[in-house]
Design a protein around this motif. Sequence first.
Motif, PDB file in Angstrom:
ATOM      1  N   UNK A   1     -99.318 -24.784 -18.689  1.00  0.00           N
ATOM      2  CA  UNK A   1     -98.534 -26.002 -18.611  1.00  0.00           C
ATOM      3  C   UNK A   1     -97.613 -26.126 -19.816  1.00  0.00           C
ATOM      4  N   UNK A   2     -96.426 -26.633 -19.555  1.00  0.00           N
ATOM      5  CA  UNK A   2     -95.412 -26.883 -20.566  1.00  0.00           C
ATOM      6  C   UNK A   2     -94.640 -28.102 -20.086  1.00  0.00           C
ATOM      7  N   UNK A   3     -93.969 -28.803 -20.961  1.00  0.00           N
ATOM      8  CA  UNK A   3     -93.026 -29.815 -20.518  1.00  0.00           C
ATOM      9  C   UNK A   3     -91.662 -29.438 -21.050  1.00  0.00           C
ATOM     10  N   UNK A   4     -90.614 -29.863 -20.354  1.00  0.00           N
ATOM     11  CA  UNK A   4     -89.290 -29.489 -20.802  1.00  0.00           C
ATOM     12  C   UNK A   4     -88.208 -30.312 -20.148  1.00  0.00           C
ATOM     13  N   UNK A   5     -87.019 -30.271 -20.739  1.00  0.00           N
ATOM     14  CA  UNK A   5     -85.864 -30.973 -20.198  1.00  0.00           C
ATOM     15  C   UNK A   5     -84.610 -30.158 -20.480  1.00  0.00           C
ATOM     16  N   UNK A   6     -83.710 -30.145 -19.528  1.00  0.00           N
ATOM     17  CA  UNK A   6     -82.387 -29.558 -19.724  1.00  0.00           C
ATOM     18  C   UNK A   6     -81.355 -30.636 -19.410  1.00  0.00           C
ATOM     19  N   UNK A   7     -80.272 -30.644 -20.181  1.00  0.00           N
ATOM     20  CA  UNK A   7     -79.292 -31.729 -20.075  1.00  0.00           C
ATOM     21  C   UNK A   7     -77.879 -31.174 -20.160  1.00  0.00           C
ATOM     22  N   UNK A   8     -76.988 -31.711 -19.331  1.00  0.00           N
ATOM     23  CA  UNK A   8     -75.543 -31.543 -19.485  1.00  0.00           C
ATOM     24  C   UNK A   8     -74.978 -32.901 -19.858  1.00  0.00           C
TER      25      UNK A   8
ATOM     26  N   UNK B   1     -69.736 -32.095 -21.749  1.00  0.00           N
ATOM     27  CA  UNK B   1     -69.885 -30.763 -21.181  1.00  0.00           C
ATOM     28  C   UNK B   1     -70.739 -29.821 -21.997  1.00  0.00           C
ATOM     29  N   UNK B   2     -71.456 -30.366 -22.982  1.00  0.00           N
ATOM     30  CA  UNK B   2     -72.364 -29.544 -23.770  1.00  0.00           C
ATOM     31  C   UNK B   2     -73.740 -29.513 -23.098  1.00  0.00           C
ATOM     32  N   UNK B   3     -74.505 -28.459 -23.410  1.00  0.00           N
ATOM     33  CA  UNK B   3     -75.810 -28.266 -22.789  1.00  0.00           C
ATOM     34  C   UNK B   3     -76.911 -28.250 -23.847  1.00  0.00           C
ATOM     35  N   UNK B   4     -78.109 -28.694 -23.446  1.00  0.00           N
ATOM     36  CA  UNK B   4     -79.238 -28.696 -24.370  1.00  0.00           C
ATOM     37  C   UNK B   4     -80.533 -28.495 -23.604  1.00  0.00           C
ATOM     38  N   UNK B   5     -81.521 -27.933 -24.295  1.00  0.00           N
ATOM     39  CA  UNK B   5     -82.860 -27.754 -23.738  1.00  0.00           C
ATOM     40  C   UNK B   5     -83.877 -28.127 -24.802  1.00  0.00           C
ATOM     41  N   UNK B   6     -84.958 -28.743 -24.380  1.00  0.00           N
ATOM     42  CA  UNK B   6     -86.081 -29.049 -25.267  1.00  0.00           C
ATOM     43  C   UNK B   6     -87.363 -28.774 -24.506  1.00  0.00           C
TER      44      UNK B   6
ATOM     45  N   UNK C   1     -75.924 -34.482 -16.204  1.00  0.00           N
ATOM     46  CA  UNK C   1     -77.092 -34.142 -15.391  1.00  0.00           C
ATOM     47  C   UNK C   1     -78.309 -33.973 -16.279  1.00  0.00           C
ATOM     48  N   UNK C   2     -79.472 -34.305 -15.732  1.00  0.00           N
ATOM     49  CA  UNK C   2     -80.752 -34.182 -16.433  1.00  0.00           C
ATOM     50  C   UNK C   2     -81.758 -33.607 -15.448  1.00  0.00           C
ATOM     51  N   UNK C   3     -82.489 -32.595 -15.857  1.00  0.00           N
ATOM     52  CA  UNK C   3     -83.630 -32.109 -15.072  1.00  0.00           C
ATOM     53  C   UNK C   3     -84.824 -32.030 -16.011  1.00  0.00           C
ATOM     54  N   UNK C   4     -85.953 -32.571 -15.584  1.00  0.00           N
ATOM     55  CA  UNK C   4     -87.169 -32.620 -16.393  1.00  0.00           C
ATOM     56  C   UNK C   4     -88.308 -32.000 -15.601  1.00  0.00           C
ATOM     57  N   UNK C   5     -89.150 -31.204 -16.253  1.00  0.00           N
ATOM     58  CA  UNK C   5     -90.353 -30.700 -15.588  1.00  0.00           C
ATOM     59  C   UNK C   5     -91.591 -31.058 -16.402  1.00  0.00           C
TER      60      UNK C   5
END
Length: 298
Positions: A178-185, A189-194, A3-7
């Motif tokens: 304002x910020x930009x970011x992404x979270x990933x699974x 099964x590992x998770x990451x945020x940038x 999964x990927x969510x980006x803002x």
Amino acid sequence: MTAIVVHGGAGAGQELSDGCRRAAEAAAQRLQAGDDGLVAAIAAVLVLEDDERFNAGTGAALGLDGQSIEMDAAVMDSRGTLGAVAILRSVKNPILVARDVARTPHCLMAGEGALRFARVMGHQPYDVISDQARREHADMLAQLSSEEPAMPGSDNQAFLRYWNYACSPSFSGRHGGDTVGAVVRDADGHFAVASSTGGSAPSLLGRVGDTALIGGGFYAGPDGAVAATGVGEYIMRNMLASKVYHWIAGGMDLHEALRRGIALIPPDVDTGLIAVSKTQSGWHANAATPIGQIQRPV
């Protein structure tokens, strides 16, 4: 399922969802190539840093003096990677410098030391100011000269009383966080945020927001990853990303955790959250906040 969510930032609006979609696609390509979640999250943020419509990298906001740009960025994953930069100048992609910090004995570097480190790591000088940043700076000065607060909960005159730039103020008396970011699974099964930001406007010289502070604007662990966007002073006071992460880790439904996190911030302060967990992904923003975002199971 990955999964990927980006803002694209609190206040960004759905008109910027095409940029978020491109960022999510860049992350998906990295996962499909076999890279891990952190590589994918960084790939997403790079797309947004290179799009001057977003307040990060090339589109970073101007300081009150109309010249200074100070940027923050951070990376974290559930396998122990942690790196952040604050008050960074004169680089194109702060997220790559944050990635490089994670390879050092340190977790956070700031100011002149962070800039020197960036040069040692091969990041070339970059001092482009976008036309949009100049327009938004002019609008911000006009707002500071009015009676309307340019930052929620702050008196415009405070920026005059505590002015610490080398020049004199050019206003007499909303561009927020304002910020930009992404979270990933990822597939393992590992998770990451940038996350990356060109800073809050208005702000005094040297101001650091939530983006570079673990637990404030970002958090990742074995149960998920969370990224926040909005006015950092409110996000930091609530340790928002950490709080939401630990609710999720404790078994709370991800969407309920996001809603509870947003409810901690005053409703008139633009705030947004994105997150992924072992079984869910999603985003939530307060009623006042459009948030350029895209959610993508891969």
